[in-house]
Design a protein around this motif. Structure first.
Motif, PDB file in Angstrom:
ATOM      1  N   VAL A  71      19.644   6.865  30.774  1.00 17.67           N
ATOM      2  CA  VAL A  71      20.519   7.358  31.834  1.00 17.67           C
ATOM      3  C   VAL A  71      21.922   6.802  31.617  1.00 17.67           C
ATOM      4  O   VAL A  71      22.093   5.638  31.278  1.00 17.67           O
ATOM      5  CB  VAL A  71      19.972   6.947  33.213  1.00 17.67           C
ATOM      6  CG1 VAL A  71      20.942   7.329  34.318  1.00 17.67           C
ATOM      7  CG2 VAL A  71      18.614   7.602  33.446  1.00 17.67           C
ATOM      8  N   SER A  72      22.905   7.645  31.781  1.00 22.20           N
ATOM      9  CA  SER A  72      24.346   7.387  31.614  1.00 22.20           C
ATOM     10  C   SER A  72      24.776   7.291  30.148  1.00 22.20           C
ATOM     11  O   SER A  72      25.921   6.962  29.868  1.00 22.20           O
ATOM     12  CB  SER A  72      24.816   6.159  32.398  1.00 22.20           C
ATOM     13  OG  SER A  72      24.439   4.963  31.767  1.00 22.20           O
ATOM     14  N   ALA A  73      23.879   7.604  29.226  1.00 23.37           N
ATOM     15  CA  ALA A  73      24.235   7.607  27.804  1.00 23.37           C
ATOM     16  C   ALA A  73      24.871   8.938  27.429  1.00 23.37           C
ATOM     17  O   ALA A  73      24.636   9.963  28.064  1.00 23.37           O
ATOM     18  CB  ALA A  73      22.995   7.377  26.944  1.00 23.37           C
ATOM     19  N   THR A  74      25.685   8.909  26.395  1.00 23.91           N
ATOM     20  CA  THR A  74      26.246  10.121  25.817  1.00 23.91           C
ATOM     21  C   THR A  74      25.410  10.450  24.586  1.00 23.91           C
ATOM     22  O   THR A  74      25.216   9.594  23.725  1.00 23.91           O
ATOM     23  CB  THR A  74      27.718   9.908  25.432  1.00 23.91           C
ATOM     24  OG1 THR A  74      28.430   9.545  26.612  1.00 23.91           O
ATOM     25  CG2 THR A  74      28.314  11.164  24.855  1.00 23.91           C
ATOM     26  N   VAL A  75      24.890  11.677  24.539  1.00 21.69           N
ATOM     27  CA  VAL A  75      23.942  12.042  23.488  1.00 21.69           C
ATOM     28  C   VAL A  75      24.380  13.311  22.764  1.00 21.69           C
ATOM     29  O   VAL A  75      24.987  14.195  23.349  1.00 21.69           O
ATOM     30  CB  VAL A  75      22.526  12.247  24.069  1.00 21.69           C
ATOM     31  CG1 VAL A  75      21.939  10.946  24.554  1.00 21.69           C
ATOM     32  CG2 VAL A  75      22.525  13.270  25.174  1.00 21.69           C
ATOM     33  N   PRO A  76      24.059  13.416  21.462  1.00 24.54           N
ATOM     34  CA  PRO A  76      24.339  14.637  20.709  1.00 24.54           C
ATOM     35  C   PRO A  76      23.264  15.689  20.987  1.00 24.54           C
ATOM     36  O   PRO A  76      22.080  15.373  21.064  1.00 24.54           O
ATOM     37  CB  PRO A  76      24.303  14.169  19.257  1.00 24.54           C
ATOM     38  CG  PRO A  76      23.404  12.984  19.271  1.00 24.54           C
ATOM     39  CD  PRO A  76      23.562  12.346  20.613  1.00 24.54           C
ATOM     40  N   LEU A  77      23.704  16.916  21.138  1.00 24.12           N
ATOM     41  CA  LEU A  77      22.793  18.012  21.455  1.00 24.12           C
ATOM     42  C   LEU A  77      23.000  19.182  20.505  1.00 24.12           C
ATOM     43  O   LEU A  77      24.045  19.287  19.856  1.00 24.12           O
ATOM     44  CB  LEU A  77      23.061  18.530  22.874  1.00 24.12           C
ATOM     45  CG  LEU A  77      22.972  17.558  24.022  1.00 24.12           C
ATOM     46  CD1 LEU A  77      23.491  18.223  25.297  1.00 24.12           C
ATOM     47  CD2 LEU A  77      21.557  17.091  24.220  1.00 24.12           C
ATOM     48  N   LEU A  78      22.018  20.043  20.459  1.00 18.06           N
ATOM     49  CA  LEU A  78      22.146  21.365  19.860  1.00 18.06           C
ATOM     50  C   LEU A  78      21.903  22.352  21.001  1.00 18.06           C
ATOM     51  O   LEU A  78      20.893  22.266  21.699  1.00 18.06           O
ATOM     52  CB  LEU A  78      21.118  21.577  18.753  1.00 18.06           C
ATOM     53  CG  LEU A  78      21.301  20.732  17.507  1.00 18.06           C
ATOM     54  CD1 LEU A  78      20.127  20.949  16.547  1.00 18.06           C
ATOM     55  CD2 LEU A  78      22.606  21.055  16.826  1.00 18.06           C
ATOM     56  N   VAL A  79      22.850  23.260  21.200  1.00 16.64           N
ATOM     57  CA  VAL A  79      22.799  24.194  22.317  1.00 16.64           C
ATOM     58  C   VAL A  79      22.685  25.614  21.775  1.00 16.64           C
ATOM     59  O   VAL A  79      23.382  25.981  20.829  1.00 16.64           O
ATOM     60  CB  VAL A  79      24.072  24.055  23.189  1.00 16.64           C
ATOM     61  CG1 VAL A  79      24.023  25.013  24.360  1.00 16.64           C
ATOM     62  CG2 VAL A  79      24.246  22.616  23.659  1.00 16.64           C
ATOM     63  N   SER A  80      21.811  26.401  22.394  1.00 20.00           N
ATOM     64  CA  SER A  80      21.643  27.792  21.974  1.00 20.00           C
ATOM     65  C   SER A  80      22.946  28.558  22.195  1.00 20.00           C
ATOM     66  O   SER A  80      23.752  28.192  23.045  1.00 20.00           O
ATOM     67  CB  SER A  80      20.502  28.452  22.750  1.00 20.00           C
ATOM     68  OG  SER A  80      20.831  28.533  24.122  1.00 20.00           O
ATOM     69  N   PRO A  81      23.168  29.631  21.438  1.00 18.72           N
ATOM     70  CA  PRO A  81      24.418  30.388  21.565  1.00 18.72           C
ATOM     71  C   PRO A  81      24.692  30.909  22.976  1.00 18.72           C
ATOM     72  O   PRO A  81      25.840  31.007  23.384  1.00 18.72           O
ATOM     73  CB  PRO A  81      24.234  31.549  20.589  1.00 18.72           C
ATOM     74  CG  PRO A  81      23.271  31.027  19.579  1.00 18.72           C
ATOM     75  CD  PRO A  81      22.342  30.130  20.337  1.00 18.72           C
ATOM     76  N   ASP A  82      23.643  31.203  23.740  1.00 17.04           N
ATOM     77  CA  ASP A  82      23.860  31.683  25.107  1.00 17.04           C
ATOM     78  C   ASP A  82      23.987  30.538  26.113  1.00 17.04           C
ATOM     79  O   ASP A  82      24.282  30.770  27.279  1.00 17.04           O
ATOM     80  CB  ASP A  82      22.748  32.641  25.533  1.00 17.04           C
ATOM     81  CG  ASP A  82      21.373  31.990  25.558  1.00 17.04           C
ATOM     82  OD1 ASP A  82      21.260  30.787  25.277  1.00 17.04           O
ATOM     83  OD2 ASP A  82      20.401  32.711  25.856  1.00 17.04           O
ATOM     84  N   GLY A  83      23.757  29.297  25.685  1.00 21.36           N
ATOM     85  CA  GLY A  83      23.914  28.131  26.555  1.00 21.36           C
ATOM     86  C   GLY A  83      22.772  27.903  27.518  1.00 21.36           C
ATOM     87  O   GLY A  83      22.853  27.048  28.396  1.00 21.36           O
ATOM     88  N   ARG A  84      21.658  28.608  27.342  1.00 21.56           N
ATOM     89  CA  ARG A  84      20.523  28.469  28.253  1.00 21.56           C
ATOM     90  C   ARG A  84      19.506  27.426  27.829  1.00 21.56           C
ATOM     91  O   ARG A  84      18.662  27.024  28.614  1.00 21.56           O
ATOM     92  CB  ARG A  84      19.810  29.801  28.408  1.00 21.56           C
ATOM     93  CG  ARG A  84      20.616  30.815  29.144  1.00 21.56           C
ATOM     94  CD  ARG A  84      19.805  32.058  29.295  1.00 21.56           C
ATOM     95  NE  ARG A  84      20.467  32.990  30.179  1.00 21.56           N
ATOM     96  CZ  ARG A  84      19.981  34.166  30.484  1.00 21.56           C
ATOM     97  NH1 ARG A  84      18.827  34.550  29.964  1.00 21.56           N
ATOM     98  NH2 ARG A  84      20.636  34.967  31.284  1.00 21.56           N
ATOM     99  N   LYS A  85      19.545  27.014  26.585  1.00 21.83           N
ATOM    100  CA  LYS A  85      18.592  26.030  26.063  1.00 21.83           C
ATOM    101  C   LYS A  85      19.358  24.960  25.304  1.00 21.83           C
ATOM    102  O   LYS A  85      20.411  25.233  24.715  1.00 21.83           O
ATOM    103  CB  LYS A  85      17.587  26.680  25.112  1.00 21.83           C
ATOM    104  CG  LYS A  85      16.716  27.719  25.736  1.00 21.83           C
ATOM    105  CD  LYS A  85      15.807  28.320  24.688  1.00 21.83           C
ATOM    106  CE  LYS A  85      15.026  29.492  25.236  1.00 21.83           C
ATOM    107  NZ  LYS A  85      14.244  30.151  24.186  1.00 21.83           N
ATOM    108  N   ALA A  86      18.788  23.769  25.293  1.00 23.06           N
ATOM    109  CA  ALA A  86      19.379  22.677  24.527  1.00 23.06           C
ATOM    110  C   ALA A  86      18.279  21.708  24.117  1.00 23.06           C
ATOM    111  O   ALA A  86      17.249  21.600  24.791  1.00 23.06           O
ATOM    112  CB  ALA A  86      20.445  21.951  25.349  1.00 23.06           C
ATOM    113  N   VAL A  87      18.497  21.043  22.999  1.00 16.91           N
ATOM    114  CA  VAL A  87      17.587  20.006  22.512  1.00 16.91           C
ATOM    115  C   VAL A  87      18.439  18.846  22.004  1.00 16.91           C
ATOM    116  O   VAL A  87      19.618  19.021  21.689  1.00 16.91           O
ATOM    117  CB  VAL A  87      16.667  20.516  21.374  1.00 16.91           C
ATOM    118  CG1 VAL A  87      15.708  21.574  21.870  1.00 16.91           C
ATOM    119  CG2 VAL A  87      17.479  21.033  20.203  1.00 16.91           C
ATOM    120  N   PHE A  88      17.832  17.674  21.936  1.00 20.86           N
ATOM    121  CA  PHE A  88      18.526  16.549  21.336  1.00 20.86           C
ATOM    122  C   PHE A  88      18.672  16.808  19.843  1.00 20.86           C
ATOM    123  O   PHE A  88      17.751  17.311  19.203  1.00 20.86           O
ATOM    124  CB  PHE A  88      17.758  15.244  21.557  1.00 20.86           C
ATOM    125  CG  PHE A  88      17.702  14.824  22.996  1.00 20.86           C
ATOM    126  CD1 PHE A  88      18.860  14.515  23.681  1.00 20.86           C
ATOM    127  CD2 PHE A  88      16.501  14.734  23.668  1.00 20.86           C
ATOM    128  CE1 PHE A  88      18.818  14.133  25.007  1.00 20.86           C
ATOM    129  CE2 PHE A  88      16.445  14.352  24.983  1.00 20.86           C
ATOM    130  CZ  PHE A  88      17.610  14.052  25.660  1.00 20.86           C
TER     131      PHE A  88
END
Length: 108
Positions: free
Chosen positions: A61-78
């Motif tokens: 909690v309160s960490a800044t993390v790298p993500l991969l986000v789907s082109p439509d912005g509806r899904k994301a994963v670390f």
């Protein structure tokens, strides 16, 4: 290999972890879910629940993390390949820091 294939068109982003909870417990394995806020590819701030990945460490909690986000912005994963949260890299970094701290204590 499949991770990279399935997320090949996804956009890299940085998210801020707002909250976490236990998602499931199976055979003494605890899996966490995180609420992460990030700016999506369309420029809007988005909040999503992202499940923990066994290949990542250092998500809190309160960490800044790298993500991969789907082109439509509806899904994301670390982004498990980012050295900031990649489990192998985190363990290497912690081991090296422990060794350096130990050497300093010895006075070398």
């Amino acid at each position: 290999m499949f991770f990279r294939f399935f997320h090949r068109n996804w956009v890299k982003a940085t998210g801020h972890v707002l909250d976490s909870r236990v998602h499931s417990v199976r055979d003494s394995n605890v899996r966490w879910a995180y609420v992460v806020q990030f700016t999506g590819p369309n420029g809007q701030d988005t909040k999503l629940e992202i499940l923990e990945d066994v290949h990542t460490l250092g998500v809190a909690v309160s960490a800044t993390v790298p993500l991969l986000v789907s082109p439509d912005g509806r899904k994301a994963v670390f982004d498990r390949n980012d050295p900031q949260i990649n489990a192998v890299e985190v363990v290497k970094r912690n081991t090296k820091a422990d060794e350096e701290r130990f050497r300093r204590q010895l006075g070398d």
